[in-house]
Design a protein around this motif. Sequence first.
Motif, short mmCIF file in Angstrom:
data_model
loop_
_atom_site.label_atom_id
_atom_site.label_comp_id
_atom_site.label_asym_id
_atom_site.label_seq_id
_atom_site.Cartn_x
_atom_site.Cartn_y
_atom_site.Cartn_z
N GLY A 1 -9.11 -3.74 -5.09
CA GLY A 1 -8.33 -4.62 -5.95
C GLY A 1 -9.14 -5.02 -7.18
N PHE A 2 -8.40 -5.33 -8.25
CA PHE A 2 -9.05 -5.79 -9.49
C PHE A 2 -8.23 -6.97 -10.00
CE2 PHE A 2 -11.65 -5.94 -13.00
CZ PHE A 2 -11.14 -5.45 -14.20
N PHE A 3 -8.87 -8.13 -10.14
CA PHE A 3 -8.18 -9.35 -10.58
C PHE A 3 -9.10 -10.07 -11.57
CE2 PHE A 3 -4.93 -12.26 -10.71
CZ PHE A 3 -5.13 -13.48 -10.09
N PRO A 4 -9.12 -9.60 -12.81
CA PRO A 4 -10.08 -10.13 -13.79
C PRO A 4 -9.59 -11.38 -14.51
CG PRO A 4 -8.81 -8.34 -14.76
CD PRO A 4 -8.33 -8.48 -13.34
N GLN B 1 -12.73 8.73 -4.50
CA GLN B 1 -11.34 8.97 -4.12
C GLN B 1 -10.57 7.67 -3.88
OE1 GLN B 1 -11.23 12.23 -5.16
NE2 GLN B 1 -9.48 12.21 -3.77
N ALA B 2 -10.84 6.71 -4.72
CA ALA B 2 -10.24 5.38 -4.49
C ALA B 2 -8.93 5.23 -5.25
CB ALA B 2 -11.22 4.29 -4.92
N GLU B 3 -8.20 4.19 -4.87
CA GLU B 3 -7.06 3.71 -5.65
C GLU B 3 -7.40 2.30 -6.10
OE1 GLU B 3 -2.37 2.36 -5.11
OE2 GLU B 3 -3.64 2.76 -3.37
N ILE B 4 -7.34 2.07 -7.41
CA ILE B 4 -7.56 0.71 -7.93
C ILE B 4 -6.20 0.05 -8.09
CG2 ILE B 4 -8.34 -0.65 -9.91
CD1 ILE B 4 -10.59 1.35 -10.31
N VAL B 5 -6.07 -1.15 -7.51
CA VAL B 5 -4.83 -1.93 -7.61
C VAL B 5 -5.14 -3.16 -8.45
CG1 VAL B 5 -3.10 -3.26 -6.35
CG2 VAL B 5 -4.03 -1.15 -5.35
N GLY C 1 -9.42 -2.94 1.89
CA GLY C 1 -10.21 -2.61 0.70
C GLY C 1 -10.81 -3.86 0.09
N GLY C 2 -11.81 -3.69 -0.77
CA GLY C 2 -12.49 -4.81 -1.42
C GLY C 2 -11.73 -5.29 -2.64
N LEU C 3 -12.22 -6.41 -3.24
CA LEU C 3 -11.57 -7.00 -4.41
C LEU C 3 -12.63 -7.40 -5.43
CD1 LEU C 3 -9.03 -8.24 -5.83
CD2 LEU C 3 -9.48 -10.34 -4.52
N LEU C 4 -12.48 -6.89 -6.65
CA LEU C 4 -13.35 -7.29 -7.76
C LEU C 4 -12.60 -8.36 -8.55
CD1 LEU C 4 -16.02 -6.70 -9.33
CD2 LEU C 4 -14.62 -5.24 -10.83
#
Length: 319
Positions: free
Chosen positions: A157-160, A81-85, A186-189
């Motif tokens: 979070g997503f910052f590739p 049930q996450a939201e990816i930002v 929240g965490g950050l990838l």
Amino acid sequence: MMDTLCTVTRLAETRDSDFAQCLVEGLSRTPREIPCKYFYDAEGSRLFDAICELPEYYQTRTETALLTRHADEIAKRIGPQAEIVEFGAGALKKVRLLLDAAKPHAYTPIDISGDYLMDVTRTLAADYPNLALRPLVADFTAALPIAALPGVRSRAGFFPGSTIGNFRPDAAAGLLRRMRASLNGGGLLIGVDLIKDPARLHAAYNDAAGVTAAFNKNLLARANRELGADFDLDAFAHYAPYNPAAQRVEMYLISQARQSVTVCGRRFDFAAGEAVHTEDSHKYTPDSFADLAARAGWRLAQEWRDADGLFMLAWLEAV
Ligand code: AVJ
């Protein structure tokens, strides 16, 4: 489907005036510079997509292979049930690996190129009809208060792509701190290009086909197209050395002769050999990146690297 589950929020939009102002200010500085965020007009985004396919540019395929191989572990970190930002979402390609593995409730892609973001979001909406989509037209380097979405249990979070490398360490720490605030615990990838043989780094930014040179020079072509400037692209050369002391690749456009250019009614006189700085791409070791993250209130909780140690995906947790 786009209209039921998709809300568009416009916090900022690139305006020609911004480009004009930043360009004139940057060219008036010593050393002269042009901010790298202006690489990404339609032509620049197309050229960057071409760079990602180059044999020398290992970063994209290495990161994509890591996302594919470790998708399940990463999905566990993201949680249900996450939201990816996603910060600086671009073409919304890499995130599909996360959407398939983590099956989040919502996805908030953030990008400054409004029209491009709308186009790629429409395509994504067709492929993920049950995903709550919230494209955010904004400058991801700014502080971004992102409203909570109903039905979301946690944010990730997503910052590739190692775009973090574009920021000098102090600015990078500031950016990671702002992302931490936007992610509300929240965490950050994040994707991080690692320090390696300088020859390999040099090749990645000086490809034999000259695509990176075209990407770099497109800044001048964009100024001619959008602002009526009179840059002669053949009178500037692409130059992208790796600076081991600063652990970064530095990109420049070098004036090949004494010349004058008019931009927005202002005349700029360039000497032969004069450099215009256009981008930095900092490289890290897992330890030096963990230190940077710690400065911004993050703990490097897990990381994944390819067998050759070219690239790292890191999962950061707020402390
Ligand atoms: C998209 C910023 C990660 O620095 O490697 C590619 C941009 N510049 N080739 C990078 C880029 C030259 C790229 N980032």
